[in-house]
Design an enzyme around this catalytic site. Structure first.
Site, mmCIF file in Angstrom:
data_model
loop_
_atom_site.group_PDB
_atom_site.id
_atom_site.type_symbol
_atom_site.label_atom_id
_atom_site.label_comp_id
_atom_site.label_asym_id
_atom_site.label_seq_id
_atom_site.Cartn_x
_atom_site.Cartn_y
_atom_site.Cartn_z
ATOM 1 N N SER A 1 0.818 -1.202 0.000
ATOM 2 C CA SER A 1 0.000 0.000 0.000
ATOM 3 C C SER A 1 0.854 1.256 0.000
ATOM 4 C CB SER A 1 -0.899 -0.001 1.248
ATOM 5 O OG SER A 1 -1.415 1.275 1.507
ATOM 6 N N CYS B 1 -5.268 10.538 -1.572
ATOM 7 C CA CYS B 1 -5.790 9.248 -1.167
ATOM 8 C C CYS B 1 -7.154 9.034 -1.817
ATOM 9 C CB CYS B 1 -5.914 9.184 0.351
ATOM 10 S SG CYS B 1 -6.759 7.707 0.965
#
Length: 532
Positions: free
Chosen positions: A101, A222
């Site tokens: 991630s 994000c």
């Protein structure tokens, strides 16, 4: 003859050819070291794991119940422990991957300290973590094989031929901890050349699957934050091409590209693509913009941009920062167009970033995509950014209201309350959460389910529990009862942390190199022996 014994014979012949100069080399020791180091380079890993993913994708096409899963990780040890636990509890690593991630790299691996997921961290941290993860996974192989080799020595010492053959068979059929990693390259960290260069580093470190998103790289956000800015399709395709060229240059012909679209939550674009004819891809992208008609010269202000749409002259509305706004009702249409174009131009899998975990919403978009690309498949982010409890309780509440059920005693705005935890509604919501991945695989084309940030949250939770007790009345019992005793009861190998760190592997190597003179750490005074 077993594969293990065949390798010993091959090494023995090689040693004999040295006319006694390699007389101190035990061929079986070398065979053991080779078995423990099956993967010599990151490219070996990338090619091996790419073939796994391709087989899994084909298996899913034939049977959607054969979806795959992964958990995100931010350190090699975390990834290693996941695979050790998977093998321990489920017997096989088949269908289980790791997810790397970008959010966790930014939050936990940057030299700047904790950062938001906005591509501000060092891009070299991405291939570094891939290499670290595979270093720990290879060490897990070496450690488990060390245990098998010691069992083999014990069986031989006992003269137990049945046990000896059984252990050799387990060595021959050993399942590696090496699994595919889906690696997040964010928006490419620059232009298409920068994307290509970083993709090469990631592949050389072992990545067989690279996830690329269609945001502007220098304004990346994000996926679950506001302010996302997408790029026109040709810009995104250029970066898909860059990643594919990197795979092919390095000989990873089966490398997998995941094309992620953030269009569902992105209301802005930085750039207007050039349209060459009505109805082409660029004009379709521009058709989603907020525009106003131009009827006279007075409608044009200094510095305005004008475009022609469907024969009409229109002015895209531009914000003070120069960005252009999309119409608010166009998200799903843009997602479908993004996905179709990505699959038609080299992507293998899709990632649709959504604002909630709702199978109906996902399935609706996938159905439209599959009208054009029938075998379209998704990687889906089972994100901790979603309030899963609240979302699914709301979904159940809304469904039951539609069905005419009496919910007068339940307040929709208070569904997160612990007072509802034992209610029938909460139990139904939990049942749907439990089957979400299976249902989404069957109904919404999700080939791979992942949780991006699980160990970020588990690390915080376990640390909070330990700190509360250890610095409180429980003292040392907080660690003993809450950690060590639980490790013992659950059979976690980490309770012998010296062994987990490679102590026994090193002892065996010392004996290979020094024979009876080896100074080993695993003797009778090693406190690790207290754990049996």
């Amino acid at each position: 003859m077993s594969l293990y014994q065949r390798d010993i014979e091959s090494i023995n012949r090689l040693c004999l050819e040295q006319n006694g100069r390699w007389g101190n080399i035990n061929p079986e020791n070398v065979a053991r070291m080779r078995a423990q180091n099956r993967f010599r380079t990151g490219l070996d890993i990338a090619r091996y794991t790419a073939s796994i993913m391709r087989r899994d994708m084909q298996a899913y096409d034939e049977d959607p119940s054969r979806y795959t899963q992964s958990l995100g990780c931010w350190h090699g040890f975390i990834g290693q422990q996941k695979l050790i636990s998977i093998k321990k509890h489920h017997g096989t690593t088949q269908g289980r991957y790791l997810y790397l991630s970008g959010w966790m790299i930014a939050a936990m691996r940057s030299e700047f300290g904790p950062l938001p997921d906005q591509s501000m961290h060092e891009k070299t941290a991405v291939p570094t973590l891939i290499e670290e993860l595979y270093t720990f996974l290879r060490q897990a192989d070496a450690r488990e094989l060390t245990t098998l080799f010691r069992e083999l020595d014990s069986a031989r010492k006992q003269g137990n031929e049945v046990m000896t053959r059984g252990v050799i068979d387990r060595i021959d059929n050993f399942e590696t901890h090496i699994v595919p990693i889906i690696a997040d390259i964010d928006a490419g960290f620059g232009n298409e050349e920068a994307t290509y260069l970083l993709a090469k580093k990631m592949i050389e470190a072992g990545a067989c699957c690279i996830q690329l998103e269609n945001q502007v790289s220098d304004a990346k956000q994000c996926g679950h934050q506001d302010g996302k800015v997408t790029v026109p399709h040709e810009d995104f395709v250029a970066k898909i091409n860059a990643v594919r060229h990197a795979f092919l240059e390095l000989g990873v012909d089966e490398g997998v590209i995941v094309a992620r679209t953030d269009s569902l939550g992105a209301g802005l674009t930085q750039k207007l693509p050039v349209s060459k004819e009505p109805g082409d891809l660029a004009s379709r992208y521009n058709s989603f913009l907020c525009t106003v008609p131009i009827c006279a010269v007075k409608d044009i202000n200094e510095g305005d941009t004008l475009i022609k749409l469907d024969g009409d002259l229109r002015k895209p509305l531009r914000l003070a920062n120069g960005l252009y706004r999309f119409r608010p009702d166009t998200g799903e249409d843009r997602v479908v167009l993004d996905c179709i174009n990505a699959l038609q131009n080299g992507a293998d899998l899709l990632w649709i970033e959504t604002e909630k975990p709702h199978i109906g919403q996902i399935a609706g978009m996938v159905e439209r995509i599959r009208e054009v690309v029938p075998n379209a498949k998704l990687v889906y982010n089972n994100s901790p950014s979603f309030n899963w409890t609240l979302n699914f309780r709301q979904q159940v509440y809304d469904r039951w209201i539609e069905e005419g059920r009496d919910l007068s005693g339940i307040e929709r705005g208070q569904l997160m309350s612990a007072a509802y935890d034992d209610s029938e509604l909460a139990q139904e919501a939990d049942r749907r959460i439990q089957t979400f991945q299976r249902d989404a695989a069957r109904e919404a084309g999700v080939f791979h389910h992942l949780i991006t940030l699980p160990t970020y949250h588990t690390a915080a939770l376990s640390t909070d529990e330990l700190a509360e007790g250890y610095f409180g009345d429980a003292g040392m019992l907080a660690y003993v009862a809450g950690v060590q005793r639980r490790e013992i009861r659950r059979g976690l190998a980490t309770v012998k942390h010296q062994d987990m760190a490679g102590s026994n592997i090193g002892d065996d190597h010392k004996e290979y190199f020094s024979g009876a003179a080896a100074l080993k750490a695993g003797g009778g005074l090693n406190t690790m022996n207290q754990f049996g």
